[in-house]
Design a protein around this motif. Sequence first.
Motif, PDB file in Angstrom:
ATOM      1  N   SER A 190      20.714  42.754 -17.819  1.00  0.00           N
ATOM      2  CA  SER A 190      20.038  43.362 -18.009  1.00  0.00           C
ATOM      3  C   SER A 190      19.139  43.332 -18.903  1.00  0.00           C
ATOM      4  N   SER A 191      18.664  41.702 -19.325  1.00  0.00           N
ATOM      5  CA  SER A 191      17.987  41.277 -19.507  1.00  0.00           C
ATOM      6  C   SER A 191      17.013  40.549 -19.026  1.00  0.00           C
ATOM      7  N   LEU A 192      15.835  39.876 -19.554  1.00  0.00           N
ATOM      8  CA  LEU A 192      14.580  38.993 -18.890  1.00  0.00           C
ATOM      9  C   LEU A 192      15.025  37.538 -18.810  1.00  0.00           C
ATOM     10  N   ASN A 193      14.259  36.384 -18.346  1.00  0.00           N
ATOM     11  CA  ASN A 193      14.755  35.500 -18.171  1.00  0.00           C
ATOM     12  C   ASN A 193      12.659  35.474 -19.455  1.00  0.00           C
ATOM     13  N   TRP A 194      12.441  35.636 -21.149  1.00  0.00           N
ATOM     14  CA  TRP A 194      12.209  35.475 -21.564  1.00  0.00           C
ATOM     15  C   TRP A 194      11.276  33.661 -22.163  1.00  0.00           C
ATOM     16  N   TRP A 195       9.845  33.740 -21.935  1.00  0.00           N
ATOM     17  CA  TRP A 195       9.304  32.517 -22.675  1.00  0.00           C
ATOM     18  C   TRP A 195       8.455  33.215 -24.341  1.00  0.00           C
ATOM     19  N   ASP A 196       9.736  32.201 -25.194  1.00  0.00           N
ATOM     20  CA  ASP A 196       9.490  32.718 -26.368  1.00  0.00           C
ATOM     21  C   ASP A 196       7.763  31.644 -26.643  1.00  0.00           C
ATOM     22  N   CYS A 197       7.282  32.622 -27.224  1.00  0.00           N
ATOM     23  CA  CYS A 197       5.634  31.559 -27.212  1.00  0.00           C
ATOM     24  C   CYS A 197       5.805  30.711 -29.167  1.00  0.00           C
ATOM     25  N   ALA A 198       7.150  31.390 -29.645  1.00  0.00           N
ATOM     26  CA  ALA A 198       7.305  30.312 -31.342  1.00  0.00           C
ATOM     27  C   ALA A 198       7.710  29.512 -30.849  1.00  0.00           C
ATOM     28  N   LEU A 199       8.773  29.384 -30.140  1.00  0.00           N
ATOM     29  CA  LEU A 199       9.696  28.655 -30.311  1.00  0.00           C
ATOM     30  C   LEU A 199       9.267  27.064 -28.497  1.00  0.00           C
ATOM     31  N   ALA A 200       8.634  28.061 -27.384  1.00  0.00           N
ATOM     32  CA  ALA A 200       8.922  27.291 -26.436  1.00  0.00           C
ATOM     33  C   ALA A 200       7.423  26.132 -25.597  1.00  0.00           C
ATOM     34  N   GLU A 201       6.707  25.426 -25.417  1.00  0.00           N
ATOM     35  CA  GLU A 201       5.721  24.719 -25.447  1.00  0.00           C
ATOM     36  C   GLU A 201       4.994  25.502 -24.021  1.00  0.00           C
ATOM     37  N   PRO A 202       3.759  25.687 -24.498  1.00  0.00           N
ATOM     38  CA  PRO A 202       3.066  26.644 -23.256  1.00  0.00           C
ATOM     39  C   PRO A 202       3.187  25.555 -21.400  1.00  0.00           C
ATOM     40  N   PRO A 203       3.082  26.463 -20.905  1.00  0.00           N
ATOM     41  CA  PRO A 203       3.707  26.614 -19.536  1.00  0.00           C
ATOM     42  C   PRO A 203       2.112  26.208 -19.081  1.00  0.00           C
ATOM     43  N   SER A 204       2.047  24.884 -18.065  1.00  0.00           N
ATOM     44  CA  SER A 204       0.591  24.609 -17.328  1.00  0.00           C
ATOM     45  C   SER A 204      -0.418  26.050 -16.592  1.00  0.00           C
ATOM     46  N   TRP A 205       0.603  26.665 -16.975  1.00  0.00           N
ATOM     47  CA  TRP A 205      -0.340  27.395 -15.577  1.00  0.00           C
ATOM     48  C   TRP A 205      -1.194  28.392 -16.836  1.00  0.00           C
TER      49      TRP A 205
END
Length: 327
Positions: free
Chosen positions: A14-29
């Motif tokens: 019931s959860s999403l696959n999150w890109w966490d802006c505080a922890l992850a590097e920005p993706p190329s898109w």
Amino acid sequence: MFDALDERWWRAGSSLNWWDCALAEPPSWLPAPEPARAWLMRHPKPLTAALALIRSHRTCETSQLNALDPRLPGDARARLWMSMAACRLIDLGFPLRVDGRTAFGPHAAWMGVRLPVHREISPELPRLGLSAVEIADIGPGPLRGARQYDRHNLIATGLAVKARSDGWLTAGEAWCRFDRICADPLMGGGGPDLALIGERDLVCVELTASMGQTLEDKFRRWDRVLAHRACDRVSVVWLAAGRGPDNREILKRLGGLCDGRPRQHAADAADWMGRIACVDGWEPEPGSPVADDAWMRRDMTRLGRVYGMPAAGDWRLPERLAGRWIG
């Protein structure tokens, strides 16, 4: 519009696959931060509207936000969402795939958004040119992600869209606090998942996906809230939002707990997406609710006359004060 009750999205959880802006590097898109910042500074109204609705509803999908406010784009690839993510104002969430492959990016089936759960964005907003009034209109309290149950929150946001189309004003979970509903600081900071604001009545919506030991405690707390002198026109609807066959048992349990409680009602969340009615026959009507937009506009007009600025009554006033939405 995205349907959070569609079970195919939750087969892997019931959860999403999150890109966490505080922890992850920005993706190329994602765009570069500086062009993204410049774009947001040229478009402050959709920026503040998006942040206010995301804060209010905790987790939203982009087509839901477009349905709540048509100024906001429904396409996950739109410049607004990509710029907000590039400036690390929002986290991005994508559906989990049961085959274990990563479905990550705005090209996925749909995209959820939330305020960052690991950073506070308030210091960033003045740098984007937002005034103190515009920032305050996003909502009180820390501007960061709070309690997150992705499926739960996305269903509540979908119900808000449905209620708006039926004529209700709505307020999301972040605005629905007992101390605000009762106008009493002693009533505490908990509250329902959604509020439907009609001409005469306030309908508080509680989504329930399980029958934990705290369920009866929640009913008793609502007994105390409804007994408050400020809540004589407040009702509660308990929506069964479980998965599969379990939901029938949840609805049966909710109906039993509502028996003998005249202002507490049970219904199925999926049924409410079609028709707002309860299993006991209660069917609330919105009437013709009107948001009160006069208080600050009058004050700004008066101050404008005093200081020689006759147009001050309309100067960058938040959209909520023009009756567009509550929260």
